[in-house]
Design an enzyme around this catalytic site. Structure first.
Site, PDB file in Angstrom:
ATOM      1  N   ASP A 397      49.649  37.541  43.643  1.00 51.50           N
ATOM      2  CA  ASP A 397      49.504  37.977  42.260  1.00 51.50           C
ATOM      3  C   ASP A 397      50.046  36.919  41.299  1.00 51.50           C
ATOM      4  OD1 ASP A 397      48.878  40.366  40.493  1.00 51.50           O
ATOM      5  OD2 ASP A 397      50.966  40.032  39.926  1.00 51.50           O
ATOM      6  N   GLU A 426      45.258  34.859  43.008  1.00 49.63           N
ATOM      7  CA  GLU A 426      44.745  35.684  41.910  1.00 49.63           C
ATOM      8  C   GLU A 426      45.149  34.982  40.623  1.00 49.63           C
ATOM      9  OE1 GLU A 426      45.163  38.869  38.764  1.00 49.63           O
ATOM     10  OE2 GLU A 426      46.765  37.723  39.711  1.00 49.63           O
TER      11      GLU A 426
END
Length: 676
Positions: A397, A426
């Site tokens: 993330d 990401e």
């Protein structure tokens, strides 16, 4: 003096190379990797080149290099290429070698002189030089080259014929120039003035690094609805959803963070600032007194329950990808044990995350400049906890908000012991950062695909990704818990099919977030890409059985796309993506080929979800392995229809029926057998 003074022969522009060799080129096991270079020399004597590919050394043994002869290719002069195929994981190296090729020089000179009318007497020195070269090859053949040993007599006989003055000139040179002997000499040449380029690294991953279909869902939403109220799901209940995901043909089951969630500043439904007692909070708000990044949320189950979920996923032919989100809630154990890992403001409070105008009061970012040694060690420990639990893929993330040197260290430290572990970035961020994350070690990357909706944008972006396939591998997600693009909000079911077909066919790796197959399309507000009642902040159970029974499900279409991808090696490639001309800007035409299997797929997609689109193609026939005037058969893998095609073809796509053709290309027309 600068540069390399030892470069006797010219070698330049070796490709693919990442940042002048500062980082490893990437490939996967079994992938056909073309290596190119500009190779040249002074004068008119022949030059040749090879790629030297060296595999990882086995324990207790040295690695044996493999040389692959390069060939010249156009349209640029002096440009050479060879294709290599790594056969196992790990860190390889490759180098281009240039060398003086006296056999080719001799062959050319003799043919030219004979064509000019020179006789045996004028060619006496050339004939003797040729005999000596053939004897050199014969003498240099070792016992290891058994395939060449059987030709030693042919080499010796050809040398003797060149010296035999009783024969005519044609008879003297014929054995040396015979196709069979030329094949031997090509494979085992005389190499002089050998000059090597820089040695470059090649990291080879398992095939899942390049090809796979991802499905994201929240295990906590898989609990039963009791009295109209959703209840928190467990890993055991979530495992009941796995057979349906496998049936749709997905390879990777991606889970958001599964750790304890903090209560301080917990967000409510739709990201409201005030949470009610029954609000579950965001999975990305990691950490509570019950544990941090190395713990499992107690309402999901235990670590043993998670391991059982992983094993169940594997038994269905899939694997688990787990979110790795390096941030903490105010309740995380790190806040108490290591307050120095965070940023303290002048008033003594710890800074929460902000991306103005957005505020994330429930999340503390980690400050990697405070005690980097301690933070690095703890992050590596956490990763290894989940590797031990069976996780081999991590979706990271917001990696672009952490230092690049940290990722470079962490990823390659993990690879030292677990070469099969993969990392997905990401990083919906600036291009320079996105590309650098790939260079420093990330296996895959999220992309800008979601926001590329016009044909020219998709073509331009696809060409960029294919050109950078030697280090950056895309993962085309059609939606995420954060991103519901405007086209899906207003385009209806046809647009869901269009975006799925584009993602699944253009990129070797693609993904969907749960609910896509139910056409979930309601945004939080006009102009927002957030879902209304986003699953990030609340439980969102879905009635899968009712959707299937009513026919209001895209699951059969997703299943068919994944079936086609598995059946066609061409669709598992990125380097071979090519676009073709069509005279309608609402149509996109592209193809992929697989050099190993000779597979070819041609795709035509309508980008308009409202109206039928017609157009005429102008196919790049050589990109399909065909001549410009060839006719060929195509089979639509979605409808089963067959067509006879050439370079120019009429296409018509109704988005309310089928918005895409996915054609298998048969390079020769099938034979039609007349009925008896």
């Amino acid at each position: 003096m600068t540069g390399r003074a030892d470069l006797r022969l010219g070698i330049s522009d070796v490709a693919p190379v990442v940042s002048c060799g500062s980082f490893s080129t990437r490939a996967v096991v079994g992938e056909h990797l073309p290596i190119t270079a500009t190779v040249f020399r002074e004068g008119h004597d022949a030059v040749a080149a090879s790629v030297v590919l060296t595999p990882p050394a086995e324990p207790g043994a040295s690695a044996t290099p493999v040389r692959t002869r390069m060939v010249e290719f156009g349209p640029e002069p002096d440009r050479w290429t060879a294709t290599v195929v790594p056969d196992r994981e790990g860190l390889w190296t490759y180098q281009v070698e240039a060398w003086d090729d006296p056999l080719s020089t001799w062959h050319h000179d003799v043919e030219v002189k004979i064509e000019a009318g020179q006789g045996a007497e004028e060619l006496a020195n050339d004939l003797e030089s040729g005999a000596r070269l053939l004897e050199e090859v014969a003498a240099g053949v070792s016992e290891d080259h058994a395939g060449v040993l059987e030709h030693r007599a042919d080499l010796t006989a050809a040398a003797a014929a060149l010296r035999d003055e009783s024969l005519g000139l044609t008879a003297r040179i014929a054995p040396a120039l015979s196709p069979s002997l030329q094949g031997v000499l090509h494979a085992h040449p005389v190499r002089r003035l050998v000059t090597g380029s820089q040695v470059y690294e090649l990291y080879v991953d398992r095939p899942r690094a390049l090809y796979g279909s991802w499905y994201e869902f929240f295990p906590r939403s898989e609990g039963p609805v009791v009295g109209g109220t959703p209840t928190h799901g467990t890993f055991a209940q979530a495992a009941e959803r796995l057979p349906a995901i496998a049936d749709m043909g997905f390879d990777v089951v991606y889970l958001p963070p599964i750790h304890p969630i903090g209560t301080t500043n917990r967000k409510g439904k739709n990201n409201t600032l005030v949470a009610h007692p029954d609000d579950v909070g965001s999975p990305w708000a990691i950490g509570s007194p019950e544990g941090g990044h190395d713990a499992v949320h107690p309402q999901l189950g235990t670590m043993e329950d998670f391991v059982a979920f992983v094993e169940r996923t594997k038994s269905l032919g899939m694997e688990v990808a787990l979110d790795f989100a390096l941030q903490a809630t105010p309740d995380h154990p790190w806040v108490t044990s290591h307050p120095e890992w965070f940023t303290t403001k002048p008033d003594g409070t710890i800074a929460y995350a902000e991306n103005p105008p957005k505020k994330y009061q429930d999340i503390y970012p980690i400050n990697f400049d405070n005690d980097p040694e301690g933070i690095y060690a703890e992050c590596l420990r956490v990763i290894r906890v989940w590797i031990e639990a069976g996780v081999r893929i991590f979706r990271v993330d917001n990696p672009h908000t952490k230092p690049l040197n940290f990722w470079n260290w962490l990823i390659w430290e993990v690879k030292k012991t677990d070469s099969d572990v993969l990392f997905l970035a990401e990083a919906f961020t600036r291009p320079a950062m996105m590309h650098q994350l790939a260079r420093v070690g990330f296996t895959q990357s999220y992309t800008y695909f979601t926001w590329r909706t016009e044909a020219w944008e998709l073509r331009e972006y696809g060409e960029e990704l294919a050109a950078n396939a030697h280090y950056m591998r895309p993962n085309f997600f059609v939606n995420t818990p954060d991103i519901l693009h405007e086209t899906l909000q207003v385009g209806g079911p046809p647009m869901f099919k269009i975006r799925a077909a584009l993602a699944a066919m253009m990129s070797p790796t693609w993904g969907v977030y749960s609910g896509y197959e139910l056409f979930e399309h309601v945004g939080l507000r006009p102009g927002s890409e957030e879902y209304l009642d986003t699953e990030k902040f609340q439980l969102r159970p879905r009635d899968w059985a009712a959707a299937e029974a009513s026919g209001r499900s895209l699951a059969p279409y997703l299943r068919r796309l994944n079936e086609i991808r598995r059946a066609h090696p061409a669709l598992q490639q990125l380097r071979t993506l090519r676009f073709h001309a069509v005279d309608n800007p609402d149509l996109l035409v592209f193809s992929k080929t697989d050099p190993a299997s000779d597979d070819a797929v041609l795709v035509v997609v309508s980008l308009n979800s409202s109206y039928t689109q017609i157009g005429t193609t102008a196919l790049d026939m050589p990109a399909l392995g065909l001549d410009w005037s060839d006719r060929f058969a195509v089979t639509d893998e979605i409808t089963g229809a067959h067509y006879d095609w050439g370079q120019t073809n009429y296409v018509e796509l109704d988005p309310h029926r089928e918005p895409a053709h996915v054609f298998t290309v048969h390079r020769s027309l099938p034979t039609v057998v007349a009925p008896q």
